[in-house]
Design an enzyme around this catalytic site. Structure first.
Site, short mmCIF file in Angstrom:
data_model
loop_
_atom_site.label_atom_id
_atom_site.label_comp_id
_atom_site.label_asym_id
_atom_site.label_seq_id
_atom_site.Cartn_x
_atom_site.Cartn_y
_atom_site.Cartn_z
N ASP A 1 23.16 -0.01 21.77
CA ASP A 1 23.54 -0.62 20.50
C ASP A 1 23.81 -2.10 20.71
OD1 ASP A 1 23.50 1.41 18.50
OD2 ASP A 1 25.25 2.33 19.45
N HIS B 1 15.95 3.49 14.93
CA HIS B 1 17.11 3.08 15.72
C HIS B 1 17.44 4.15 16.77
CE1 HIS B 1 21.24 1.34 16.38
NE2 HIS B 1 21.50 2.63 16.64
N GLU B 2 17.51 5.40 16.34
CA GLU B 2 17.88 6.47 17.28
C GLU B 2 16.79 6.67 18.32
OE1 GLU B 2 20.86 7.34 17.33
OE2 GLU B 2 21.49 6.73 15.33
ZN LIG Z 1 22.89 3.29 17.96
#
Ligand SMILES: [Zn+2]
Length: 183
Positions: free
Chosen positions: A127, A117-118
């Site tokens: 996001d 995700h990062e």
């Molecule tokens: Zn995020």
């Protein structure tokens, strides 16, 4: 003014790359991926999760390839462990800093999903919250039981677009504005 001039130079430099790699492309290889190096030496107990997150992106997209930085060289991405919430600070497309925060890990969130995700933020993704577990960028909004570390089709396509555009579009080269993205 400063930024605009710098961006122009980068675009010019990147535009010349297809000429250099023309032979490989003609030989039937896919278009050359942009190699992005990462330094996970500061990621402590999350190092293996970070490597898995990078491997997931490598098998998911063609336009970018994440590689561990060779010793003594400066990495495009620095990955650190700390006691805060996981977050990323993209400084330009494919560059920045990631923190694998123990606060989320202690709450039970999956370390490989956090890592990919990062890294997704560094590859230019925002996001997408709240969202389902099938979305990587839904992050913590998908809940602790969600362990999916893979980007969905739309997320893969967005990263491909980011890096495909990097050769021709100054705005794509500049990438995300340096803003800290939590989670
Ligand atoms: Zn995020």
């Amino acid at each position: 003014m400063h930024v605009r001039t710098l961006t122009g130079c980068l675009a010019a430099a990147l535009l010349s790359l297809p000429l250099l790699s023309g032979q490989a492309v003609a030989a039937g290889s896919p278009a050359a991926a942009r190699v992005i190096t990462y330094d996970a030496s500061g990621s402590a107990e999350f190092r293996s999760a970070v490597d898995q997150g990078a491997a997931i992106w490598n098998e998911s997209v063609e336009g970018a390839e994440l590689r561990p930085v060779p010793a003594g060289q400066r990495a495009d991405i620095r990955i650190l462990a700390d006691d805060g919430w996981p977050r990323a600070l993209p400084t330009s497309l494919g560059r920045g800093t990631v923190w694998i925060g123990r606060q989320a890990v202690d709450e039970g969130y999956n370390t490989v999903r956090i890592s990919s995700h990062e890294l997704g933020h560094i590859l230019g993704l925002p996001d997408r919250k709240p969202g389902p577990c099938s979305s990587l960028m839904s992050g913590s909004s998908a809940g602790v039981p969600c362990t999916n570390p893979y980007p969905n089709a739309a997320e893969k396509a967005e990263v491909e677009d980011n890096f495909a555009g990097a050769a021709g579009s100054p705005s794509a080269v500049a990438g995300p504005v340096p803003v800290l993205v939590e989670d």
